[in-house]
Write a protein that holds these residues in place. Structure first.
Motif, PDB file in Angstrom:
ATOM      1  N   MET A   1     -42.761   4.467 -24.419  1.00 40.22           N
ATOM      2  CA  MET A   1     -42.025   5.325 -25.206  1.00 40.22           C
ATOM      3  C   MET A   1     -40.813   4.363 -25.650  1.00 40.22           C
ATOM      4  N   ALA A   2     -40.410   4.880 -27.153  1.00 41.72           N
ATOM      5  CA  ALA A   2     -39.227   3.972 -27.596  1.00 41.72           C
ATOM      6  C   ALA A   2     -38.377   4.926 -28.470  1.00 41.72           C
ATOM      7  N   ARG A   3     -37.059   4.573 -28.520  1.00 46.47           N
ATOM      8  CA  ARG A   3     -36.216   5.452 -29.497  1.00 46.47           C
ATOM      9  C   ARG A   3     -36.496   4.971 -30.837  1.00 46.47           C
ATOM     10  N   LEU A   4     -36.728   5.999 -31.830  1.00 49.97           N
ATOM     11  CA  LEU A   4     -36.689   5.676 -33.218  1.00 49.97           C
ATOM     12  C   LEU A   4     -35.798   4.715 -33.730  1.00 49.97           C
ATOM     13  N   GLY A   5     -34.657   4.893 -33.243  1.00 43.86           N
ATOM     14  CA  GLY A   5     -33.450   4.159 -33.690  1.00 43.86           C
ATOM     15  C   GLY A   5     -33.651   2.650 -33.542  1.00 43.86           C
ATOM     16  N   LYS A   6     -34.145   2.410 -32.381  1.00 43.67           N
ATOM     17  CA  LYS A   6     -34.631   0.963 -31.899  1.00 43.67           C
ATOM     18  C   LYS A   6     -35.610   0.316 -32.981  1.00 43.67           C
ATOM     19  N   LEU A   7     -36.404   1.052 -33.533  1.00 44.87           N
ATOM     20  CA  LEU A   7     -37.745   0.543 -34.188  1.00 44.87           C
ATOM     21  C   LEU A   7     -37.349   0.330 -35.671  1.00 44.87           C
ATOM     22  N   VAL A   8     -36.380   0.826 -36.159  1.00 43.92           N
ATOM     23  CA  VAL A   8     -36.021   0.894 -37.670  1.00 43.92           C
ATOM     24  C   VAL A   8     -34.447   0.237 -37.800  1.00 43.92           C
ATOM     25  N   ASN A   9     -34.291  -0.074 -39.169  1.00 42.17           N
ATOM     26  CA  ASN A   9     -33.143  -0.623 -39.497  1.00 42.17           C
ATOM     27  C   ASN A   9     -31.929   0.314 -39.322  1.00 42.17           C
ATOM     28  N   ARG A  10     -32.061   1.511 -40.001  1.00 45.01           N
ATOM     29  CA  ARG A  10     -30.965   2.433 -39.919  1.00 45.01           C
ATOM     30  C   ARG A  10     -31.693   3.693 -40.115  1.00 45.01           C
ATOM     31  N   ILE A  11     -30.932   4.754 -39.743  1.00 45.42           N
ATOM     32  CA  ILE A  11     -31.269   6.119 -39.924  1.00 45.42           C
ATOM     33  C   ILE A  11     -29.858   6.813 -40.467  1.00 45.42           C
ATOM     34  N   ARG A  12     -29.935   7.607 -41.434  1.00 50.13           N
ATOM     35  CA  ARG A  12     -28.915   8.268 -42.075  1.00 50.13           C
ATOM     36  C   ARG A  12     -29.180   9.586 -42.429  1.00 50.13           C
ATOM     37  N   SER A  13     -28.182  10.595 -42.185  1.00 46.08           N
ATOM     38  CA  SER A  13     -28.231  11.953 -42.659  1.00 46.08           C
ATOM     39  C   SER A  13     -27.290  12.545 -43.498  1.00 46.08           C
ATOM     40  N   LYS A  14     -27.572  13.478 -44.512  1.00 42.28           N
ATOM     41  CA  LYS A  14     -26.556  14.002 -45.291  1.00 42.28           C
ATOM     42  C   LYS A  14     -27.044  15.105 -45.940  1.00 42.28           C
ATOM     43  N   ASN A  15     -26.056  16.051 -46.385  1.00 37.55           N
ATOM     44  CA  ASN A  15     -26.212  17.018 -47.129  1.00 37.55           C
ATOM     45  C   ASN A  15     -27.125  16.857 -48.394  1.00 37.55           C
ATOM     46  N   ALA A  16     -28.122  17.663 -48.610  1.00 44.25           N
ATOM     47  CA  ALA A  16     -28.635  17.527 -49.942  1.00 44.25           C
ATOM     48  C   ALA A  16     -28.242  19.210 -50.651  1.00 44.25           C
ATOM     49  N   GLY A  17     -27.221  19.396 -50.725  1.00 45.51           N
ATOM     50  CA  GLY A  17     -26.563  20.574 -51.338  1.00 45.51           C
ATOM     51  C   GLY A  17     -26.105  21.321 -49.931  1.00 45.51           C
ATOM     52  N   PRO A  18     -25.512  22.417 -50.392  1.00 46.19           N
ATOM     53  CA  PRO A  18     -25.240  23.428 -49.062  1.00 46.19           C
ATOM     54  C   PRO A  18     -26.475  24.140 -48.242  1.00 46.19           C
ATOM     55  N   PHE A  19     -27.491  24.022 -48.847  1.00 43.07           N
ATOM     56  CA  PHE A  19     -28.613  24.519 -47.754  1.00 43.07           C
ATOM     57  C   PHE A  19     -29.745  23.682 -47.301  1.00 43.07           C
ATOM     58  N   THR A  20     -29.360  22.303 -47.520  1.00 45.22           N
ATOM     59  CA  THR A  20     -30.442  21.323 -46.914  1.00 45.22           C
ATOM     60  C   THR A  20     -29.943  20.201 -46.413  1.00 45.22           C
ATOM     61  N   VAL A  21     -30.676  19.637 -45.723  1.00 40.79           N
ATOM     62  CA  VAL A  21     -30.275  18.391 -44.836  1.00 40.79           C
ATOM     63  C   VAL A  21     -31.211  17.301 -45.282  1.00 40.79           C
ATOM     64  N   THR A  22     -31.002  15.999 -45.631  1.00 37.85           N
ATOM     65  CA  THR A  22     -31.944  15.093 -45.727  1.00 37.85           C
ATOM     66  C   THR A  22     -31.565  13.880 -44.781  1.00 37.85           C
TER      67      THR A  22
END
Length: 102
Positions: free
Chosen positions: A1-22
């Protein structure tokens, strides 16, 4: 098992409007993108964020080595129940997601 954050360069989250997360999963290379794409399922993302899988949208952008996931916010941005106005903390949950690398 591995944490996803250790396998990739970067993970970012943000609003995609007031009703959606991306969530954006940035990979270093096409090969990394292909490997991560196989390891991270829509069902796993839906379980992690406690949302129905049919509401999770997945977008793969091989030209820039990115996988995007979008889904409805648990509450409307800025409402009295909203504890993460900019959806920034969703990235931390995805970074910490344990995935099988077997």
């Amino acid at each position: 098992m591995a944490r996803l954050g250790k396998l990739v360069n970067r993970i970012r989250s943000k609003n995609a409007g007031p009703f959606t997360v991306t969530l954006d999963v940035f990979c270093e290379s096409r090969e990394e993108l292909e490997n991560v794409s196989k390891l991270v399922s829509d069902n796993a993302v839906a379980r992690l964020f406690q949302t129905p899988v049919e509401l999770v949208r997945r977008y793969e952008l091989p030209a820039i080595n990115v996988i995007k996931f979008s889904f409805p916010r648990p509450c409307v941005q800025g409402s009295r129940l909203d504890r993460d106005m900019h959806a920034a903390q969703f990235a931390v949950l995805l970074e910490e997601m344990e995935i099988s690398t077997d």
